[in-house]
Motif scaffolding. Structure first.
Motif, PDB file in Angstrom:
ATOM      1  N   GLN A 613       0.840  -1.201   0.000  1.00 41.27           N
ATOM      2  CA  GLN A 613       0.000   0.000   0.000  1.00 41.27           C
ATOM      3  C   GLN A 613       0.871   1.245   0.000  1.00 41.27           C
ATOM      4  OE1 GLN A 613      -2.444  -0.758   3.511  1.00 41.27           O
ATOM      5  NE2 GLN A 613      -4.196  -1.235   2.185  1.00 41.27           N
ATOM      6  N   VAL A 615      -0.253   4.922   0.085  1.00 46.03           N
ATOM      7  CA  VAL A 615      -1.336   5.911   0.134  1.00 46.03           C
ATOM      8  C   VAL A 615      -0.735   7.318   0.137  1.00 46.03           C
ATOM      9  CG1 VAL A 615      -3.304   6.761   1.437  1.00 46.03           C
ATOM     10  CG2 VAL A 615      -2.784   4.300   1.404  1.00 46.03           C
ATOM     11  N   ASP A 667      -9.812   3.195   0.532  1.00 47.76           N
ATOM     12  CA  ASP A 667      -8.689   4.126   0.692  1.00 47.76           C
ATOM     13  C   ASP A 667      -9.181   5.539   0.994  1.00 47.76           C
ATOM     14  OD1 ASP A 667      -6.949   2.073   0.185  1.00 47.76           O
ATOM     15  OD2 ASP A 667      -6.616   2.590  -1.929  1.00 47.76           O
TER      16      ASP A 667
END
Length: 789
Positions: A613, A615, A667
């Motif tokens: 991930q 982000v 998300d």
């Protein structure tokens, strides 16, 4: 030693007999008589006695290689000589002749199909052939000669009769004086009870009733069947046996020429390889060295093409003339020759592949993807793929028809090279299908090609994978290929019908690879007992292995083969493990066509490998805009998925698309949590995002289950998936005797979830054995609500 030529009164079978006969009803042991001296073989005049030296120049030969001069026929023979020829009236074949002869007396000559030379038939008369036990069964006696020695003529003597021993069995024989000649002695195997077998002098008289088999003794192979013709033998015309004899003579001659051509081609190939190595190691200007090496490689390729043509003709000749060839060599000899010729074909194709790769390396990169050179790369891979496929067809034929063990020829029977080249070809064709005008973030063909390259990369490593994981790996790769074909079918292609054709060609190659996976998987199901066939979804895949080492390179680092879940779908990949700055392990998966390019990094999260991930934090206004847009499109995503379900789209692709949208909602919700205290509406928006995310996942799972239950698209892994989640039941039937049912009555098979350790393996094995109708009926029942929830 050859048997002696008989006279009109052969040696009495009672002479010098040693009485060592022992009683062993119904068989007896017998000793041999004293040897008799062999008769000399008359020599045949050599071909050089027929050479023509008086003619200065001969006219141009015709298609058969025959030159006509003053009404006479001349041909060229080895050593640059010429001989006059004529037709033998007895056989219809050409023989060398002297100018003074009316009927030719020289060696039989045959033209070589590869050139204009004529060669002598290097065969002794008559041709012999092995005798089968079944053919001689009616002539067999009960005598046992295992403790006796034969005479130099290969015969045993007992009670005034002569016997031959073939394959541990004894047969009565008689001298066939009419068929014999100074060059050979012909005997007749007869049945002891027939009138023909009663002659006191052990002579064969054709006019007496009874069956017989003509045989001759060969010092190498013992007693062999032989051809007789002329007045001797059964009362039949001369033409029939004579024509059979000459047919065998002609076939034997051609087999000799085939062997000569094969040996000559082998020597020529070694000579050309040596010339290439010499050109490769020459010192001097690089351009001159490269030019010389290219010429040497072209010569090798031309020779390989010529060799393949010759081998093809040889194989066809062996097949077409099998009935005649089988009288000249044993069945095992025929099999050995056919296998050897096909292996030489594979070697010739391998030579073409090696030369093609070497030439390509001299001219530039093997996989040149620059736009202006891409079509040439596609053409090169097309040729390479054609050679490899032809080689693989021969390998498959050797395995299936001729039962050649892969262990005996693992170097030439491997298909890994073929799949790697196919993957490269798929990439080059896919790059030409990429459409910059495609809407949004649509999938591009080149991205799919990279995934297919990963699949072939994993398959090539199957030999390094533990045996117990083969089912899981093959099943996973098969599902990935099915999903890739579905993505290709739905690509937004550039304009032009040629692109649709290319897409179909790509899918055909992927499907062929998928068939290879399914075939190997089915073989495992058939070979494994029920208790050992574990279903693929239950097997974890995560281990290191050492890849093949380049002879000239350093020792390779371990690779990681693992199963990872991305967007709700599990896929098998190969990557390199490393540690981050924080000490956490991650796996980098590289582009199989460009190892320096990492296409995805995976981290271990929630008990399994998942995409790492990353982000990127956004300000609140941007997050609010993203949330509104994503929530607005949720209904559209659901409708699209349902429409794709009706269109029979691959369910894993539907799930993957919805999971990707759901992850985007997650998300956004995760980032909004940073503003939950500062913004009063953030909490409610986060809740809506989570609800829509769950709705998309639930919709995807429901669609997957419905498609998996479709009886028209059954597969083992889908059924196991449904069993694991309680959507269908599996049950093993009891034996008819346990239920009180008559053995002749059929008991329907059912499927239920009962927790038995054998249930999944049994179902998988039953499916691989084509017991589909039993599973389909249960799937139809599973669509109805249960009577007792």
């Amino acid at each position: 030693m050859a048997p002696p030529s008989p006279t009109r009164r052969p040696l009495s079978p009672t002479d010098t007999v040693h009485p060592v006969i022992t009683s062993a009803p119904p068989r007896v042991a017998v000793s041999a008589t004293a040897d008799s001296a062999p008769a000399p073989v008359l020599p045949e005049r050599p071909l050089k006695d027929y050479w023509i030296t008086s003619l200065a120049v001969l006219p141009t030969p015709d298609a058969q290689g025959i030159s006509m001069s003053r009404g006479r026929q001349y041909v060229e023979v080895p050593d640059g000589r010429h001989v006059q020829i004529g037709v033998d009236p007895a056989s219809g074949l050409y023989r060398a002749k002297l100018p003074s002869e009316l009927i030719p007396s020289g060696p039989v000559l045959k033209p070589d199909v590869e050139n204009s030379l004529w060669y002598p038939v290097e065969r002794l008369v008559p041709l012999t052939y092995p005798l089968s036990t079944a053919r001689l069964e009616a002539f067999r006696t009960d005598l046992d000669f295992s403790t006796a020695d034969p005479g130099s003529d290969g015969l045993y003597r007992f009670n005034g009769k002569l016997y031959a021993r073939i394959e541990q069995h004894a047969y009565q024989v008689l001298h066939d004086l009419d068929a014999s000649s100074p060059q050979r002695s012909v005997m007749r195997i007869v049945r002891p009870g027939d009138a023909v077998a009663t002659d006191a002098g052990n002579l064969y008289v054709a006019s007496r009733p009874g069956s017989s088999e003509p045989v001759a003794f060969d010092s190498r192979y013992g007693w062999q069947g032989t051809i007789v013709y002329g007045a001797a033998g059964m009362p039949r015309t001369v033409t029939q046996p004579s024509s059979v004899f000459w047919q065998r003579l002609e076939v034997a001659s051609e087999l000799d020429r085939i062997n000569l051509r094969v040996q000559t081609a082998h020597e020529k190939r070694q000579e050309l390889i040596a010339a290439w190595l010499t050109a490769k190691d020459l010192e001097g200007e690089p351009a001159t060295r490269v030019a010389g090496e290219l010429r040497a490689l072209v010569n090798r390729e031309l020779h390989s093409h010529k060799e393949l043509k010759s081998l093809g003709k040889a194989l066809n000749y062996y097949r077409d003339q099998k009935s005649v060839v089988s009288t000249l060599i044993t069945e095992e000899g025929y099999r050995t020759k056919m296998i050897a010729l096909q292996k030489k074909q594979m070697l010739a194709y391998q030579q073409l592949v090696e030369c093609g790769l070497s030439r390509r390396a001299l001219e530039g990169p093997l996989l040149d993807l620059t736009p202006d050179r891409l079509p040439r790369t596609v053409s090169f891979l097309n040729r390479l793929m054609g050679h490899l496929k032809e080689r693989q067809l021969i390998a498959d034929n050797l395995l299936k028809k001729w039962k050649v063990s892969p262990d005996d020829s693992s170097d030439i029977l491997s298909s890994a090279d073929t799949h790697n080249v196919v993957a490269s070809w798929v990439l080059t064709k896919s790059i030409l299908l990429d459409n910059p005008q495609a809407a949004g973030n649509a999938v591009q063909a080149s991205d799919l090609a990279v995934q297919f390259g990963q699949a072939t990369f994993v398959y090539a490593a199957l030999g390094k994978i533990p045996q117990e994981l083969h089912v899981s790996v093959l099943s996973g790769l098969s599902q990935q290929c099915a999903a890739l074909r579905d993505w290709y079918d739905r690509l937004d292609l550039p304009a032009g019908p040629e692109h649709a054709t290319s897409r179909n060609d790509i899918n055909a190659e992927i499907q062929a690879f998928e068939h290879t996976l399914e075939t190997r998987l089915t073989r495992i199901y058939l070979d494994q007992p029920d208790s050992s066939a574990r279903p693929a979804p239950e097997q974890p895949i995560d281990f290191d292995y050492i890849p093949p080492q380049d002879r000239s390179g350093p020792e390779p680092k371990p690779w990681r083969l693992f199963r990872a879940k991305k967007h709700g779908v599990s896929k098998i990949s190969i990557g390199a493990s490393r540690r981050t700055a924080l000490g956490e392990e991650v796996i980098d998966v590289s582009n199989p066509f460009d190892p320096k390019q990492t296409v995805q990094t995976y981290e271990h999260r929630e008990g399994e490998w998942r995409p790492a991930q990353t982000v990127r934090e956004k300000p609140l206004p941007a997050l609010l805009a993203d949330a509104d847009q994503q929530l607005h499109k949720s209904d559209s995503h659901v409708k699209t998925a349902l429409r794709e379900e009706r269109g029979k789209i691959n369910p894993d692709n539907i799930v993957e698309t919805l999971e990707e949208k759901a992850k985007a909602l997650d998300d956004t919700a995760l980032q909004l949590q940073r503003f939950e205290r500062s913004d009063a509406n953030a909490g409610a928006l986060i809740q809506k995002l989570k609800q829509d995310s769950q709705r998309l996942r639930t919709t995807g799972e429901d669609i997957r289950v419905r498609i998996y239950k479709d009886k028209n698209f059954l597969c083992v892994d889908r059924v196991i998936y449904l069993i694991d989640r309680g959507h269908i039941r599996a049950q093993k039937n009891r034996h008819p005797t346990e239920t009180g049912q008559a053995p002749g009555q059929r008991i329907p098979r059912h499927i239920r979830t009962d927790g038995c350790p054998y249930r999944r393996a049994t179902l998988a094995r039953a499916f691989s054995l084509s017991c589909r109708r039993h599973v389909r009926s249960e799937l139809q029942r599973a669509r109805r609500p249960p009577e007792n929830p």
